[in-house]
Design an enzyme around this catalytic site. Structure first.
Site, short mmCIF file in Angstrom:
data_model
loop_
_atom_site.label_atom_id
_atom_site.label_comp_id
_atom_site.label_asym_id
_atom_site.label_seq_id
_atom_site.Cartn_x
_atom_site.Cartn_y
_atom_site.Cartn_z
N CYS A 42 0.85 -1.19 0.00
CA CYS A 42 0.00 0.00 0.00
C CYS A 42 0.89 1.24 0.00
CB CYS A 42 -0.88 -0.03 1.25
SG CYS A 42 -1.84 1.48 1.47
N CYS A 60 -3.29 7.52 -2.11
CA CYS A 60 -4.55 7.66 -2.85
C CYS A 60 -5.65 8.29 -2.00
CB CYS A 60 -5.01 6.31 -3.37
SG CYS A 60 -5.32 5.12 -2.06
N THR A 75 -4.20 4.74 7.31
CA THR A 75 -3.07 4.22 6.54
C THR A 75 -2.13 5.35 6.17
OG1 THR A 75 -4.68 2.70 5.63
CG2 THR A 75 -2.54 2.77 4.56
N GLU A 112 -0.28 1.69 9.72
CA GLU A 112 -1.60 2.17 10.09
C GLU A 112 -1.47 2.89 11.43
OE1 GLU A 112 -4.46 1.51 8.36
OE2 GLU A 112 -3.62 0.12 6.89
N HIS A 119 -12.66 6.00 -3.42
CA HIS A 119 -11.67 5.20 -2.71
C HIS A 119 -11.84 3.71 -3.04
CE1 HIS A 119 -8.34 5.06 -0.13
NE2 HIS A 119 -8.92 4.51 0.90
N TYR A 135 -8.84 0.85 -5.13
CA TYR A 135 -8.35 -0.52 -4.92
C TYR A 135 -7.86 -1.15 -6.22
CZ TYR A 135 -8.69 -0.31 -0.01
OH TYR A 135 -8.43 0.04 1.29
N CYS A 162 -5.06 -0.55 -6.96
CA CYS A 162 -3.68 -0.84 -6.53
C CYS A 162 -3.48 -2.32 -6.27
CB CYS A 162 -3.35 -0.05 -5.28
SG CYS A 162 -4.36 -0.50 -3.86
N GLU A 217 -6.72 -5.32 4.43
CA GLU A 217 -7.09 -3.98 3.96
C GLU A 217 -8.00 -4.08 2.73
OE1 GLU A 217 -3.81 -1.06 3.41
OE2 GLU A 217 -4.94 -0.52 1.61
#
Lengths: 483, 483, 483, 483
Positions: free
Chosen positions: A98, A102, A189, A254, A289, A293, A295, A443
């Protein structure tokens, strides 16, 4: 646009109050547990300067006309939305984890829409404030944390009925020059790698919860903001260093962020008491958001590449069942890719000029992300073989007493050093059980909202009447509305 | 553009040699088993005249500049590709079945690319011939059948090693004015509703199979072309008429087409002996046609609408497990939608100017189509309840002796006639076990290539080295190429 | 024990009031749509006389000591329970369909327990009546229908709140010599092949619903009992005869049974007003009947055998993906087998002496039956190829005009007649889309209770506290009870 | 039978050569990383003395008639086999991890069969030797490691073609009093908690590999046997102690065992050169050991209990989607239970008198174990919420500076201490990402053979001809053998 080095220095210059393992950290940038996550963010700066990634990593500001890092950009077209998904996949593949940046982009874009719409209804000035804040972010190429999730306490109770009113972040004092807020945001995060914290409400508020209908932004080292770093599976391997980390360079972190009576000046307040827009802000942010994902497709690329590599090292890459499993991993991963591309391709222009992703498809995409990475990880473990979890430490490998045995008995096909076989297995461990599994699996489950949140949005977004009318028409049921 | 009525008349005017149940049919248009499939094709004509569907159903010819039915259009942009997917979903929802016309569109688009590329290499004139044929198709708004699948005989042998050389369609005579062909094409959806048959090879041919590397187009009622209609589950219910059919209006049909020494004039030949392009033609057509399974999203809409309706009629629509199942059906259906949008959004311009879908994602999309409709159908049967398969016939419902009992004992919630409950159940039966299940399930499995064909294309299209390099870099394995 | 022939004659001798397609049937035994289902029941008589199946098909009556058909037996041991599962699989494989006779066996066994328990509490004589009825059934080797499911009307309302009180079967008159009942039972598999109808309540009744807490048995041709036969996918192919039926010999049928003021003498009443035992009767019957879905493992055997056969005929049986798919079918099918064996192996002795299956595992087993046959069917369609649904009729195959083409072009590997290839495909069609799909799929979903019914029983049967205590102990949470 | 304390002392008294993190361990019993795994084995001793578990945990030796711990017992009946599965589930639930002792039991049982069968063919004395060894094991209540998996090197090559002949364990010298062996065994669960190491070949050997067809037993601290401990996810949290471990008491360990020219006296050799029995030994052991994955049902119980507990602590236990997810976890877990019961219930008596599990069903069972725990773990993470991976350390919780914030903001429903909420989350982390995930997930995948090994056995064990004959008979294909 900052370079990666400038970014690192800018974070080093902050003075955040950060705790880990019960102690305050003097310096997060060089802390071995946090540094890999800082390096992952730094990668978002570095790639923006690479010619081969320029189209993906940079954009032109719609307010200044300057070239900016795409992470600070407000989407001006469907192409921008699609490029955002590609940027996510690229960085997921580059970092194998991560990269954290973003969430701020998504908060900025959501606020660009909602501040505009509030102003239209209430003749407020939120959008003006927001645009001036945006210009500051773009010019200084800042990393923003988008902070939404409150601790929530007893989930069967609404904010204002909680025993402790602070379990949802709220205003405790109103002053001439601004407001004072108290509460916390959980699951943040990359929090301590951020220059700015952008706060949003965690759910749709009602009139009785006006003082919870709140959005603002603050520098991350503002007085009264406290960070407590969360643990991750295998976090302390980063203290060991070396190949047992799996991913030698990057990671995530986190934090719980506490707002202990923190002052926010009016010019940084983007919503306050307009509870009827809190739902819209949550939904816009969540949709963006959920798209982000994308990613995980890039992280999936890394895991697929690792699985293919260990299959080759084990001498089984040509076995039909292995090829079939690799194909299945790719099929699932590309199905995820379809989701993040489709919700962008079906995006729409908001009244503010910002482009939104398609809400239904963004939710569908994220919902698949709560499923497929687990199956991809399961297959990766299948291909890896049992050595994945029975392999001794790097110290054993380096020790003269035990190293000779490991080199002898962990040899796979000829031509490949035993150490390389161990490295790729450690990477798979990292992604399926270790520190990166936190990002790739858990996550993926809960980030941007847990599965049930997507199911609610999917059910709500579906034009069910239309489908029922189609069905009734075909079988001759009369009472349907004309179509 | 033709109207639905003109289309029907144009098909009635054909003189095709068609067999069903062992007998030659004088008239397919009024045959109760075939008529519903003709009506489904007619719907593609009808909607093109509806203002609300104009954007989706029509396009502007890139050769004549005229407004044409999109089914005869060569895709000129990514937007065209995306609109094609939307058209598929729309018509799937309108008809609740296979509307058959996409296959010709896909054949035309594939030929627009491949004839161009052959000409570039061999200085042939295929593209010119093709464009003149295309103009004829567009002007007359024709429905074309795209005929690819040969019978194949023993699948472990290549075409030229089959005991019977006709098991793959091939040239048996070369004349001054054209060629004579022999063979057959199986699984031809909507064949007898087509004005034209466009033939393509079924797989990549090698030099020894030159006379099989063959593409051409002929009017569907050309001498020597014979059609034998395939059976479908519950086909003879269409002879009964009435509500037991489930879908009162539309259906599909399949045929085996036999080419019994059929003459093809040169101007209708688009590939002959250029075996090195046969693979490209197969792949381009297959990718387009895999995208075309967008239609199943529309059929899924109908099935979801029917499931919601029966849940309401049964009085259980608010039960949490029912809502959750409906949500899952939608989630799967929209995941399919993401696939057909994404492969379009990631399309590319070919040298001929035609836009192609993304091969990898089109295959990923179709591969999901071989899975999710079965699960959607399973859930629909769950929601429907056992009455789905234990309900007596419409004749029982209409009979004075038994009708009173059925009306009494099959009553669901008040306000809904028992007959409506039976109708919607018959529609679900039609889609999950009956005639439409052939299209929604089995055709979803095998149409445009069986699952393994997609897996081969997925494995081939994946840039695996790139993924392996990403993995190796992150865990410190050195031998990778620089990236 | 009767022979198959004696059974057929005994059914022919009945005088039931049966309707199909709106007309009364004079003779069900020779009706082409019903006959295959009668033949499937007959097979349960035939195999009991075969030496190789004696151990499975017969048992020793615990009341008379005579050798009896196992379908009339009360389970006296765990071995009996396990043998029952094996008998189900055997007959499923022998008939490829639902052989209908298990439901009566399950009703008898459930009543053997519940009548005993009611008597213990209320000093009634139900068990004595039941045992004398049982002896009659065993001696005459009768087939019983176990009738449980009421029409239910609006499912959000309990029996006594329905607008029409008859939507649940109930007593409308009490006489000296017995009771008069009115109502209906839906989804009665094999109803018109039964000598006896055993009625049970469909759910746990409360005091206000006393007159619905009712169990009794009657000869199937008792005055006032009316049968209306349900339609099935492809039902009318049985009128055609020949190979297009897929399964040439066996099938199933479903009926709605109406009780139009039917008199039941006291000696045939096994529960009346003991509402506090209605739940137990439902649960016992349901558990036994969920075990009975062992039969689908046998039908799965047939489908797997058919899939392997078509793979061989197509020349692809050695392809690795085909072998893998066959393996998956077997894996799923044997997982189902584990369920029906395990719930028997974990059976317990009731106070009456009857052995009950393990409720939790019987529900788990049936719940898997609502899932895996659908996936097995999906894979079978994958292996079969598209010809499954595009193949012309047997008449085309026999016609001189079209037969030559079909023989030529549907030829698979050499040595196998084209007709055999068509036959095995028709069998797969029958099992996955046609008449047998009703039993293999939809009945697997809803028979013996729909999936949600099993989920409720699973949730209720799980000792959750025990699991929580184990978890709490391991992580050091103190408040747990001592274990 | 030893007590847990006696067991601990007996292990402490061993003098094994063990390495971890590059160093030799003086004492494994008190090593914080290994101790939890020793404690898990000790639990198998402790429960055998508990009256409530006596039936499950103990048996009567068939050679001495003495009461023994079931882990040293040779199965004498189907009841023994079923009880073994229940013992596995019990201990899995008691320890929440791998308790390691089953593998020796499985090796003893396999050898009891194969030594008997070798003797029958070759008039050897292996069974006599074995029985005398067994008596020693039973009398002293020893824990045995069953060591099968060789390192295998390049898996595309057989043992005798490997570059390094030691990659499969083999005899390097034959002496009058015994043999000298060299090689290694990988993935040895619980190795250093064992008194004895029982070695078996890893695959079916051919004549050229005679000296690899080898089975023997040795005390675990024999000269030349070296252990190198494998790493596990989160292994070093055990050095921290406290609640961040998740499971406060138990764990597992894996080791590579090296045989560096180790002498084995003849009386401890149970197979040597009888390569034609090596396959049987592998298969018997594998089937027993696949059954042993009954333990994962018990670990699943713990995870389900933990999921239910966190749902309650979060205040969401009554939400319908949570209840449904708990139900699904239970359904999958009990489906696994069916597998380990069914393969036992269908066991058979071998010629030696030992009872074997059903090979097909044992493989089916284990194959499901490679799938369902991953899905159960995924659902557990869903229910747990994001806090699972964002929660700070116990040190933060105990620190005065940060503890107050955590207590305030991590409060769930009232009445539950925040610490308890953190404990149960750490347990879920332990089982799904941490040290116990190694056992619950990856070991479930590869232990007792990887998935493909089961698929091969399933395909081999299926009576396919029988299924094909059933299918052919039903559709009228004639050439089948009579049945």
């Amino acid at each position: 646009m900052m370079t990666a080095e400038q970014y690192e220095e800018s974070i080093r210059a902050l003075n955040c109050e950060v705790y880990m393992f019960g102690n305050r950290l003097e310096n997060t940038v060089d802390n071995p547990i946090i540094r890999p996550s800082m390096k992952a963010v730094a990668r978002t700066y570095e790639l923006a300067h690479r010619p081969e990634h320029k189209n993906i990593m940079t954009a032109t500001s719609h307010i200044t006309g300057e070239k900016i890092n795409r992470f600070t950009h407000i989407h001006q077209s469907i192409k921008d939305l699609i490029t955002k998904s590609k940027m996510g996949r690229l960085l997921g593949r580059e970092t194998g984890c991560c990269f954290q940046r973003c969430v701020g982009m998504d908060a900025l874009n959501a606020l660009s829409i909602v501040t505009y719409d509030i102003d239209e209804k209430y003749r407020t000035e939120y959008n003006k404030r927001f645009l001036s804040y945006l210009e500051y972010v773009q010019e200084n190429d800042l990393t923003c944390d988008g902070a939404m999730t409150d601790p929530k306490g007893d989930r069967s109770l609404p904010p204002h009925s909680q025993k402790d009113p602070d379990l949802y972040l709220h205003v405790v004092e109103e002053r001439n020059d601004g407001i004072v807020v108290r509460g916390a945001k959980a699951h943040q995060t990359g929090a301590v790698n951020s220059h700015e914290i952008i706060v949003m409400p965690t759910l749709s508020m009602r009139e009785a919860e006006k003082e919870y209908a709140l959005s603002f932004a603050l520098p991350s080292d503002t007085d009264g903001i406290i960070y407590i770093i969360g643990r991750q599976s295998c976090d302390t391997r980063k203290l060991e260093g070396g190949m047992d980390q799996g991913n030698l360079f990057y990671g995530g972190h986190e934090a719980l962020i506490i707002f202990d009576n923190v002052f926010v000046p009016w010019e940084r307040v983007f919503m306050y008491k307009e509870y009827d827009f809190s739902g819209q802000l949550v939904e816009k942010f969540a949709s963006y958001h959920r798209q982000s994902y994308a990613c995980k497709v890039g992280v999936g690329d890394v895991l697929i590449g690792a699985a293919q590599t260990i299959a080759e090292y084990n001498g089984v890459a040509k076995a039909s069942h292995i090829k079939d499993k690799i194909c299945e991993m790719n099929h699932l991963n590309e199905t995820l890719y379809c989701g993040c591309i489709a919700c962008a391709a079906e995006g729409v222009r908001e009244r503010s000029g910002t482009y939104s992703v398609n809400t239904l498809l963004a939710n569908v995409h994220k919902h698949n992300v709560t499923r497929f990475p687990y199956e991809i990880a399961r297959i990766a473990q299948d291909i890896a073989g049992g050595l994945l979890v029975t392999m001794p430490s790097e110290q054993d490998f380096r020790s003269p007493e035990t190293g000779k045995w490991l080199k002898k008995y962990y040899k796979g096909i000829s031509g490949i050093p035993t150490g390389d076989r161990m490295r790729i297995l450690r990477l798979i461990e990292n992604l399926t059980l270790g520190a990166a599994a936190v990002g790739y699996l858990t996550e993926s489950m809960h980030g941007a909202g847990s599965p049930q949140a997507q199911r609610i949005m999917i059910s709500r977004s579906i034009p069910m009447k239309e489908k029922q009318e189609a069905a009734k028409r075909l079988c001759g049921i009369k009472e349907q509305k004309s179509s």
